[in-house]
Write a protein that holds these residues in place. Structure first.
Motif, PDB file in Angstrom:
ATOM      1  N   LYS A 116       0.823  -1.213   0.000  1.00 43.32           N
ATOM      2  CA  LYS A 116       0.000   0.000   0.000  1.00 43.32           C
ATOM      3  C   LYS A 116       0.858   1.264   0.000  1.00 43.32           C
ATOM      4  O   LYS A 116       0.507   2.263  -0.621  1.00 43.32           O
ATOM      5  N   THR A 117       1.999   1.232   0.688  1.00 42.21           N
ATOM      6  CA  THR A 117       2.850   2.426   0.720  1.00 42.21           C
ATOM      7  C   THR A 117       3.435   2.711  -0.658  1.00 42.21           C
ATOM      8  O   THR A 117       3.674   3.876  -1.009  1.00 42.21           O
ATOM      9  N   PHE A 118       3.684   1.678  -1.449  1.00 43.35           N
ATOM     10  CA  PHE A 118       4.110   1.864  -2.837  1.00 43.35           C
ATOM     11  C   PHE A 118       2.989   2.541  -3.632  1.00 43.35           C
ATOM     12  O   PHE A 118       3.243   3.437  -4.440  1.00 43.35           O
ATOM     13  N   THR A 119       1.763   2.080  -3.396  1.00 45.90           N
ATOM     14  CA  THR A 119       0.616   2.648  -4.108  1.00 45.90           C
ATOM     15  C   THR A 119       0.428   4.119  -3.744  1.00 45.90           C
ATOM     16  O   THR A 119       0.146   4.958  -4.607  1.00 45.90           O
ATOM     17  N   TYR A 120       0.584   4.449  -2.462  1.00 41.70           N
ATOM     18  CA  TYR A 120       0.454   5.851  -2.043  1.00 41.70           C
ATOM     19  C   TYR A 120       1.551   6.712  -2.663  1.00 41.70           C
ATOM     20  O   TYR A 120       1.301   7.845  -3.094  1.00 41.70           O
ATOM     21  N   ALA A 121       2.781   6.187  -2.712  1.00 40.80           N
ATOM     22  CA  ALA A 121       3.881   6.937  -3.322  1.00 40.80           C
ATOM     23  C   ALA A 121       3.608   7.172  -4.809  1.00 40.80           C
ATOM     24  O   ALA A 121       3.846   8.272  -5.330  1.00 40.80           O
ATOM     25  N   ALA A 122       3.102   6.135  -5.486  1.00 36.63           N
ATOM     26  CA  ALA A 122       2.762   6.280  -6.906  1.00 36.63           C
ATOM     27  C   ALA A 122       1.619   7.281  -7.090  1.00 36.63           C
ATOM     28  O   ALA A 122       1.573   8.013  -8.086  1.00 36.63           O
ATOM     29  N   MET A 123       0.682   7.315  -6.126  1.00 39.31           N
ATOM     30  CA  MET A 123      -0.426   8.269  -6.197  1.00 39.31           C
ATOM     31  C   MET A 123       0.078   9.714  -6.187  1.00 39.31           C
ATOM     32  O   MET A 123      -0.339  10.536  -7.011  1.00 39.31           O
ATOM     33  N   LYS A 130      -1.640   2.650 -17.927  1.00 40.85           N
ATOM     34  CA  LYS A 130      -0.673   1.554 -17.853  1.00 40.85           C
ATOM     35  C   LYS A 130      -1.086   0.615 -16.727  1.00 40.85           C
ATOM     36  O   LYS A 130      -1.867   0.985 -15.848  1.00 40.85           O
ATOM     37  N   SER A 131      -0.553  -0.598 -16.753  1.00 45.82           N
ATOM     38  CA  SER A 131      -0.906  -1.576 -15.729  1.00 45.82           C
ATOM     39  C   SER A 131      -0.306  -1.176 -14.390  1.00 45.82           C
ATOM     40  O   SER A 131       0.653  -0.385 -14.320  1.00 45.82           O
ATOM     41  N   TYR A 132      -0.847  -1.748 -13.316  1.00 45.21           N
ATOM     42  CA  TYR A 132      -0.304  -1.462 -11.987  1.00 45.21           C
ATOM     43  C   TYR A 132       1.157  -1.896 -11.866  1.00 45.21           C
ATOM     44  O   TYR A 132       1.982  -1.124 -11.353  1.00 45.21           O
ATOM     45  N   PRO A 133       1.531  -3.098 -12.345  1.00 48.07           N
ATOM     46  CA  PRO A 133       2.961  -3.468 -12.269  1.00 48.07           C
ATOM     47  C   PRO A 133       3.855  -2.469 -12.997  1.00 48.07           C
ATOM     48  O   PRO A 133       4.940  -2.130 -12.505  1.00 48.07           O
ATOM     49  N   GLN A 134       3.414  -1.982 -14.157  1.00 45.02           N
ATOM     50  CA  GLN A 134       4.222  -1.027 -14.896  1.00 45.02           C
ATOM     51  C   GLN A 134       4.292   0.311 -14.173  1.00 45.02           C
ATOM     52  O   GLN A 134       5.324   0.988 -14.166  1.00 45.02           O
ATOM     53  N   LEU A 135       3.185   0.697 -13.549  1.00 49.56           N
ATOM     54  CA  LEU A 135       3.136   1.939 -12.769  1.00 49.56           C
ATOM     55  C   LEU A 135       4.181   1.916 -11.651  1.00 49.56           C
ATOM     56  O   LEU A 135       4.941   2.882 -11.466  1.00 49.56           O
ATOM     57  N   ILE A 136       4.222   0.819 -10.908  1.00 52.45           N
ATOM     58  CA  ILE A 136       5.168   0.690  -9.800  1.00 52.45           C
ATOM     59  C   ILE A 136       6.601   0.640 -10.316  1.00 52.45           C
ATOM     60  O   ILE A 136       7.520   1.231  -9.725  1.00 52.45           O
ATOM     61  N   ALA A 137       6.806  -0.053 -11.419  1.00 54.74           N
ATOM     62  CA  ALA A 137       8.156  -0.129 -11.993  1.00 54.74           C
ATOM     63  C   ALA A 137       8.635   1.248 -12.447  1.00 54.74           C
ATOM     64  O   ALA A 137       9.775   1.642 -12.180  1.00 54.74           O
ATOM     65  N   SER A 142      12.179   0.930 -10.642  1.00 53.42           N
ATOM     66  CA  SER A 142      13.237   1.202 -11.629  1.00 53.42           C
ATOM     67  C   SER A 142      14.102   2.394 -11.236  1.00 53.42           C
ATOM     68  O   SER A 142      15.342   2.288 -11.253  1.00 53.42           O
ATOM     69  N   PRO A 143      13.517   3.547 -10.859  1.00 52.25           N
ATOM     70  CA  PRO A 143      14.358   4.675 -10.437  1.00 52.25           C
ATOM     71  C   PRO A 143      15.241   4.349  -9.236  1.00 52.25           C
ATOM     72  O   PRO A 143      16.350   4.885  -9.118  1.00 52.25           O
ATOM     73  N   LEU A 144      14.758   3.477  -8.338  1.00 52.90           N
ATOM     74  CA  LEU A 144      15.531   3.125  -7.142  1.00 52.90           C
ATOM     75  C   LEU A 144      16.411   1.890  -7.353  1.00 52.90           C
ATOM     76  O   LEU A 144      17.103   1.468  -6.423  1.00 52.90           O
ATOM     77  N   ASN A 145      16.356   1.326  -8.564  1.00 52.80           N
ATOM     78  CA  ASN A 145      17.153   0.130  -8.890  1.00 52.80           C
ATOM     79  C   ASN A 145      16.856  -1.021  -7.932  1.00 52.80           C
ATOM     80  O   ASN A 145      17.753  -1.717  -7.451  1.00 52.80           O
ATOM     81  N   MET A 146      15.571  -1.229  -7.678  1.00 53.73           N
ATOM     82  CA  MET A 146      15.128  -2.342  -6.838  1.00 53.73           C
ATOM     83  C   MET A 146      14.866  -3.545  -7.740  1.00 53.73           C
ATOM     84  O   MET A 146      13.746  -3.810  -8.154  1.00 53.73           O
ATOM     85  N   THR A 147      15.920  -4.282  -8.039  1.00 56.98           N
ATOM     86  CA  THR A 147      15.861  -5.310  -9.079  1.00 56.98           C
ATOM     87  C   THR A 147      15.131  -6.583  -8.663  1.00 56.98           C
ATOM     88  O   THR A 147      14.770  -7.395  -9.515  1.00 56.98           O
ATOM     89  N   SER A 148      14.935  -6.788  -7.371  1.00 58.42           N
ATOM     90  CA  SER A 148      14.259  -8.009  -6.903  1.00 58.42           C
ATOM     91  C   SER A 148      12.799  -7.766  -6.546  1.00 58.42           C
ATOM     92  O   SER A 148      12.130  -8.677  -6.050  1.00 58.42           O
ATOM     93  N   THR A 149      12.314  -6.550  -6.779  1.00 55.50           N
ATOM     94  CA  THR A 149      10.965  -6.179  -6.353  1.00 55.50           C
ATOM     95  C   THR A 149      10.005  -6.211  -7.534  1.00 55.50           C
ATOM     96  O   THR A 149      10.212  -5.520  -8.528  1.00 55.50           O
ATOM     97  N   THR A 150       8.967  -7.027  -7.415  1.00 58.60           N
ATOM     98  CA  THR A 150       8.008  -7.199  -8.508  1.00 58.60           C
ATOM     99  C   THR A 150       6.586  -7.279  -7.961  1.00 58.60           C
ATOM    100  O   THR A 150       6.373  -7.476  -6.770  1.00 58.60           O
ATOM    101  N   VAL A 151       5.642  -7.126  -8.856  1.00 53.81           N
ATOM    102  CA  VAL A 151       4.231  -7.339  -8.529  1.00 53.81           C
ATOM    103  C   VAL A 151       3.873  -8.770  -8.906  1.00 53.81           C
ATOM    104  O   VAL A 151       4.037  -9.177 -10.055  1.00 53.81           O
TER     105      VAL A 151
END
Length: 463
Positions: free
Chosen positions: A164-171, A286-293, A298-307
């Motif tokens: 949810k915190t990812f979703t709020y940040a994306a919001m 765009k899809s939610y996974p793409q939104l988060i990426a 992607s900007p934070l280089n979190m390579t192991s984090t996925t939806v």
């Protein structure tokens, strides 16, 4: 801690079912004994008949005998059907992996954490700590060495509601990019049929979705097959989230009643944050996974984090819907991976590692200093002891240290998580674990240990 809170903290739903069946069988046997003993005491049967009844059928009718047999068979079916296993681990070793240092608190944190996983019957757990630009990772496992891959800070867990915190940040990024006011209604981005049939939904604002004041229910459940299947999957350690598709969520909103929106008092809602994820996808096309990426990983280089699906399947930790040690006997059952459909993805679909989440933790600590989080109008009460600040849960730190903890925890069928930091200090912690035991109290305890040390160091420096 209340009785119900204690029970739900220490027992799984499957255990409640087993306990309930056992209590029912014992009650049948007990009442049968009471009935025949009462008949004997009141002279309804002779002494010979009384002893004969006990000897032949324990005072049970054919129906009650059949009921007991059914309950026993049902227990066996649930035990086998949910994948329960019994293993004998004669050695109770805690396998550890460590990296980094934070200035002398590592031993105490290791001790507290090991005591916690032993007391709470947690199989695998990884912790990441940030303190004054220094980081420390420790992973602990009760699994036999030959039964599990190496657990380290690249091991991937489901993080549940920390999503949810990812979703709020994306919001915040999406609204800013499209010049949408946070306190404006969501009506323009809802399907037209919802506005025609249930226009109250359109009056909800972005802010209300992010502060749990929308009036929407906790989950989009009703008298339908999707809900029935979800509950069945939950109780059998399956995947209860797959049926909550975009179409289902929008159909649910056509007829759902909402409580009167209250900017002062919130009511936690997975549905609200799931809807928020859908609306952000609509705005961005765009899809939610793409939104988060695009906005976060992607900007934070979190390579192991996925939806939903991990990029490195060999690093994915097994989820446990049941894990309990009884001496050397281990009773366990792995849970199915939690795969979220789009309708609730924004509420809990992300997987990550402590290495990636440390990056996210530090970035969140920095972002929380932005002016939007300092405005009282974006904060609502969630309970007597907690408030919500644009999705982040704010509570007082235990121990009367005069500090606030900014945090969010998470839970899926086989995982638990906690991310928290101290508002006025450069201190934060991320905990990822499998099993069904909350790690929130451990997270608060670690933050308290770090805050005490910080204040002690500050006092010495001021001498």
């Amino acid at each position: 801690m209340g009785i119900l809170e204690y029970l739900f903290e220490n027992f799984t739903m499957v255990e409640f079912i087993f306990i309930g069946l056992a209590v029912e069988v014992l009650a049948i046997l007990f009442l049968a004994q009471i009935r025949i003993r009462a008949a004997y005491l009141f002279g309804k049967v002779s002494k010979e008949q009384y002893h004969q009844s006990l000897k032949e059928k324990m005072g049970l009718s054919k129906f009650k005998k059949g009921t007991i047999i059914f309950y026993i068979a049902l227990s066996i079916f649930i035990f086998i059907g949910t994948g329960f296993s019994l293993q004998w681990h004669s050695e109770k070793n805690i396998n550890k992996w460590k990296l980094g240092e934070i200035g002398g608190q590592e031993s105490l944190i290791n001790e507290v954490s090991q005591n916690y996983i032993e007391e709470k019957d947690i199989c695998d757990m990884c912790i990441g700590i940030s303190q004054f630009q220094r980081t420390y990772f420790v992973c602990m496992s009760q699994s036999p060495i030959n039964n599990s891959a190496t657990l380290d800070n690249s091991s991937v867990f489901e993080i549940g509601s920390i999503t949810k915190t990812f979703t709020y940040a994306a919001m915040l990024k999406t609204l800013n990019n499209h010049n949408i006011e946070i306190d404006s209604p969501i009506a323009a981005y809802l399907p037209k049929n919802i506005m025609q049939l249930n226009s109250n939904i359109g009056n909800i604002t972005w802010q209300q979705l992010a502060t749990h004041t929308s009036g929407l229910s906790r989950m989009p459940m009703g008298w339908n097959l999707v809900t029935a299947k979800s509950l069945f999957e939950m109780y059998t350690l399956g995947n209860p989230y797959e049926g909550f598709t975009t179409e289902y969520i929008y159909d649910y909103l056509l007829s759902t009643d909402i409580e009167k929106a209250d900017k002062e008092l919130g009511s936690y809602s997975n549905l609200a944050v799931g809807l928020l994820g859908l609306l952000l996808s609509e705005v961005e096309n765009k899809s939610y996974p793409q939104l988060i990426a695009d906005y976060i990983t992607s900007p934070l280089n979190m390579t192991s984090t996925t939806v939903n699906l991990p990029t490195k399947k060999d690093k994915m930790v097994n989820g446990y819907g049941q894990y309990r040690r009884l001496g050397s006997l281990v009773v366990s059952a792995q849970s199915a991976p939690s795969i979220f459909s789009n309708g609730l993805a924004g509420a809990g679909a992300i997987r990550s590692s402590t290495k990636d989440m440390m990056i996210y933790l530090k970035n969140s600590m920095k972002d929380y200093k932005n002016s939007v989080f300092q405005e009282a109008k974006y904060t609502s009460l969630l309970s007597e002891k907690a408030k919500v600040n644009l999705g982040w849960i704010v509570v007082d730190m235990p121990g009367k240290l005069g500090e606030s903890i900014i945090a969010h925890d998470g839970a899926t069928g086989g995982f638990r998580s906690y991310l928290g930091f101290v508002e006025s200090e450069d201190i934060g912690v991320i905990i990822l674990a499998n099993g069904t035991r909350s790690v929130t109290s451990l997270g608060k305890n670690i933050l308290q240990i770090l805050a005490k040390e910080s204040k002690k160091s500050a006092s010495i420096a001021n001498l």
